[in-house]
Design a protein around this motif. Structure first.
Motif, short mmCIF file in Angstrom:
data_model
loop_
_atom_site.label_atom_id
_atom_site.label_comp_id
_atom_site.label_asym_id
_atom_site.label_seq_id
_atom_site.Cartn_x
_atom_site.Cartn_y
_atom_site.Cartn_z
N HIS A 19 -27.67 84.17 15.77
CA HIS A 19 -26.44 84.95 15.60
C HIS A 19 -25.66 84.48 14.38
CE1 HIS A 19 -27.28 86.70 19.39
NE2 HIS A 19 -26.05 86.98 19.76
N THR A 20 -25.53 83.16 14.25
CA THR A 20 -24.74 82.59 13.15
C THR A 20 -25.38 82.93 11.80
OG1 THR A 20 -24.12 80.77 14.62
CG2 THR A 20 -23.69 80.46 12.27
N MET A 21 -26.68 82.76 11.70
CA MET A 21 -27.35 83.01 10.42
C MET A 21 -27.35 84.50 10.06
SD MET A 21 -27.62 79.92 9.81
CE MET A 21 -28.11 80.09 8.10
N ALA A 22 -27.46 85.36 11.07
CA ALA A 22 -27.41 86.81 10.82
C ALA A 22 -26.04 87.21 10.27
CB ALA A 22 -27.71 87.58 12.11
N ALA A 23 -24.99 86.62 10.85
CA ALA A 23 -23.62 86.91 10.38
C ALA A 23 -23.41 86.38 8.97
CB ALA A 23 -22.60 86.28 11.33
N ALA A 24 -23.92 85.17 8.71
CA ALA A 24 -23.77 84.57 7.37
C ALA A 24 -24.42 85.47 6.32
CB ALA A 24 -24.40 83.19 7.35
N LYS A 25 -25.58 86.03 6.69
CA LYS A 25 -26.30 86.91 5.76
C LYS A 25 -25.52 88.21 5.55
CE LYS A 25 -30.80 89.02 4.95
NZ LYS A 25 -32.10 89.39 5.52
N GLU A 26 -25.09 88.82 6.65
CA GLU A 26 -24.38 90.10 6.54
C GLU A 26 -23.10 89.99 5.73
OE1 GLU A 26 -22.07 93.52 9.09
OE2 GLU A 26 -23.48 92.28 10.21
N LYS B 191 -29.78 89.91 24.38
CA LYS B 191 -29.15 90.72 23.32
C LYS B 191 -28.05 91.53 24.00
CE LYS B 191 -32.26 90.93 19.52
NZ LYS B 191 -32.44 89.51 19.49
N VAL B 192 -26.87 91.52 23.42
CA VAL B 192 -25.74 92.19 24.06
C VAL B 192 -25.49 93.55 23.41
CG1 VAL B 192 -23.30 91.96 24.66
CG2 VAL B 192 -24.73 89.93 24.55
N GLU B 193 -25.37 94.56 24.27
CA GLU B 193 -25.13 95.92 23.77
C GLU B 193 -23.73 96.03 23.18
OE1 GLU B 193 -25.94 100.17 25.65
OE2 GLU B 193 -26.77 98.56 26.88
N GLY B 194 -23.62 96.74 22.07
CA GLY B 194 -22.29 97.03 21.53
C GLY B 194 -21.87 96.10 20.40
N ASN B 195 -22.32 94.84 20.44
CA ASN B 195 -21.97 93.92 19.36
C ASN B 195 -23.09 92.88 19.20
OD1 ASN B 195 -20.92 92.14 17.49
ND2 ASN B 195 -19.09 91.63 18.66
N VAL B 196 -23.77 92.94 18.06
CA VAL B 196 -24.92 92.04 17.84
C VAL B 196 -24.51 90.57 17.82
CG1 VAL B 196 -26.38 93.69 16.63
CG2 VAL B 196 -24.73 92.35 15.32
N TYR B 197 -23.21 90.29 17.60
CA TYR B 197 -22.78 88.89 17.50
C TYR B 197 -22.18 88.33 18.80
CZ TYR B 197 -23.58 89.79 12.57
OH TYR B 197 -24.16 90.13 11.38
N ASP B 198 -22.08 89.17 19.83
CA ASP B 198 -21.61 88.66 21.12
C ASP B 198 -22.72 87.85 21.80
OD1 ASP B 198 -19.02 89.51 21.03
OD2 ASP B 198 -19.25 91.19 22.41
N PHE B 199 -22.31 86.96 22.70
CA PHE B 199 -23.27 86.10 23.40
C PHE B 199 -23.23 86.41 24.91
CE2 PHE B 199 -21.52 83.81 19.77
CZ PHE B 199 -22.65 83.35 19.12
N SER B 200 -24.34 86.12 25.58
CA SER B 200 -24.38 86.19 27.04
C SER B 200 -25.34 85.12 27.53
CB SER B 200 -24.86 87.57 27.49
OG SER B 200 -25.17 87.53 28.87
N PHE B 201 -24.84 84.24 28.39
CA PHE B 201 -25.71 83.15 28.88
C PHE B 201 -25.94 83.21 30.40
CE2 PHE B 201 -23.92 81.41 24.89
CZ PHE B 201 -25.12 81.19 24.22
N LEU C 168 -16.02 87.54 15.08
CA LEU C 168 -17.19 88.42 14.97
C LEU C 168 -17.86 88.59 16.33
CD1 LEU C 168 -18.88 87.04 11.70
CD2 LEU C 168 -17.17 88.86 11.92
N GLY C 169 -17.90 87.50 17.11
CA GLY C 169 -18.56 87.55 18.41
C GLY C 169 -18.00 86.52 19.37
N ARG C 170 -18.12 86.84 20.65
CA ARG C 170 -17.71 85.87 21.69
C ARG C 170 -18.58 86.08 22.90
NH1 ARG C 170 -12.81 89.16 21.79
NH2 ARG C 170 -11.54 87.43 21.06
N THR C 171 -18.52 85.16 23.85
CA THR C 171 -19.38 85.30 25.02
C THR C 171 -18.82 86.38 25.96
OG1 THR C 171 -20.44 84.18 26.86
CG2 THR C 171 -18.24 83.42 26.29
N ARG C 172 -19.74 87.14 26.56
CA ARG C 172 -19.34 88.18 27.51
C ARG C 172 -19.21 87.61 28.92
NH1 ARG C 172 -20.95 93.58 25.89
NH2 ARG C 172 -20.50 93.70 23.66
#
Length: 345
Positions: A261-268, A210-220, A163-167
């Motif tokens: 991110h995790t809880m939003a995905a679990a809900k969706e 917040k990463v553009e294009g995918n709400v579940y991607d990460f950026s640190f 669903l998501g990974r770090t950019r």
């Protein structure tokens, strides 16, 4: 053959050497760990503030035979009892991976055993099966380590939807860099966790990307830069940096993003089983944050003991077991794949 080794039992010997741990393990039927031997190189690499690939590879060569012999002896089995040899073949440091892959191929060939290649991240996910016999796919898993940050749906054993990974930076990498910047040293994760316990997590306001294009991607990387800027600004102004406050505020920023991110995905996706895995999964703030969020939503929360969060061979043996019973076999041309993506074969 051992008295308690029935025909139905499947014994996997697994080898893990993707970074700076030389590890071997024997696991029975994918869930019962009979031995889990880890030779860590942390002390060697601490001097350099991080893992030196060349040193890691040499140390693996030195330690690997001894680690495997210990794993077999602690499990009270011989190679005759083993049904298949599992090994991490990626992702990781290429030189380090090659040591494990070459060793596994040599043993499998000499002992006439099937060889099973295992994806390192798949191993981390599988660590959850060791202490949670009731856990079965499908479930949601957040993998957080020095090199990886992934949010995946585990659809079945060995089947994943990312669903998501770090950019950019992985969460663990950010921990290491921030720890180094404030003089806490290596490895950064446990040191930040410890310092944060003495600090105020609301002392400094750091950004949550917040990463553009995918709400579940990460950026640190932005968060890491904000922390470094805060440190540099303090130095320029001649102010003393409150390390516990900084560590606690930085850690909170990371944990907030991971949990939300995790809880939003679990809900969706309507998922009620949530697991975490990887080195950073032993972080106390992440465990607490995730446990609280799961409690609020009525989700079941799973996490491995710290020994199964950091790199180990038991998790590789578990993943290898499910690959093996699904008929996966590696050929003698199995090679190290340093940038292997999750789900690739």
């Amino acid at each position: 053959m051992k008295k308690n080794h029935t025909e139905e039992d499947v014994y996997i010997l697994a080898i893990e050497s993707s970074c700076d741990e030389t590890a071997a393990s024997v696991v029975k039927n994918g869930r019962e760990v009979l031995s889990n031997v880890i030779s860590s190189q942390i002390a060697l690499h601490t001097v350099y503030g991080g893992v030196v690939p060349e040193i890691a590879s040499r140390k693996h060569i030195e330690k690997i035979n001894q680690v495997i012999e210990t794993a077999l002896s602690e499990a009270n089995v011989t190679l005759k009892d083993i049904d298949a040899i599992g090994v991490t073949y990626g992702p990781g440091l290429v030189g380090a991976l090659l040591v494990g892959v070459a060793e596994a191929k040599a043993i499998a060939y000499a002992a006439k055993k099937p060889l099973v290649g295992v994806h390192h991240i798949e191993g981390h996910i599988s660590a959850n099966f060791i202490e949670h016999p009731e856990l079965e796919p499908p479930f949601l898993c957040l993998i957080v380590s020095g090199g990886h940050t992934h949010l995946v749906i585990v659809k079945d054993y060995g089947e994943f939807e990312i669903l998501g990974r770090t950019r950019d930076d992985a969460a663990g990498e950010a921990f290491d860099k921030v720890a180094r910047a404030v003089g806490l040293g290596y490895p950064g994760g446990p040191k930040i966790d410890k310092a944060a316990k003495e600090g105020n997590p609301d002392a400094i306001s750091f950004p949550r990307a917040k990463v553009e294009g995918n709400v579940y991607d990460f950026s640190f990387s932005g968060l890491k830069s904000a922390v470094l800027n805060h440190i540099n600004h303090g130095k320029m102004m001649g102010e003393e940096i409150n390390v516990p406050d900084l560590a606690a505020s930085f850690q909170k920023a990371v944990v907030d993003v991971l949990v939300s991110h995790t809880m939003a995905a679990a809900k969706e996706y309507g998922i009620k089983k949530i697991a975490i895995a990887g080195g950073v999964a032993s972080n106390s703030a992440l465990r607490e944050g995730m446990a609280l969020a799961c409690k609020k939503t009525g989700a079941d929360f799973y996490y491995p003991s710290p020994i199964y969060c950091t790199d180990n061979a038991a998790m590789i043996a578990v993943a290898a077991y499910y690959e093996y019973i699904n008929g996966a076999r590696a050929d003698w041309d199995l090679n190290a794949v340093p940038n292997l993506k999750l789900g690739e074969r």
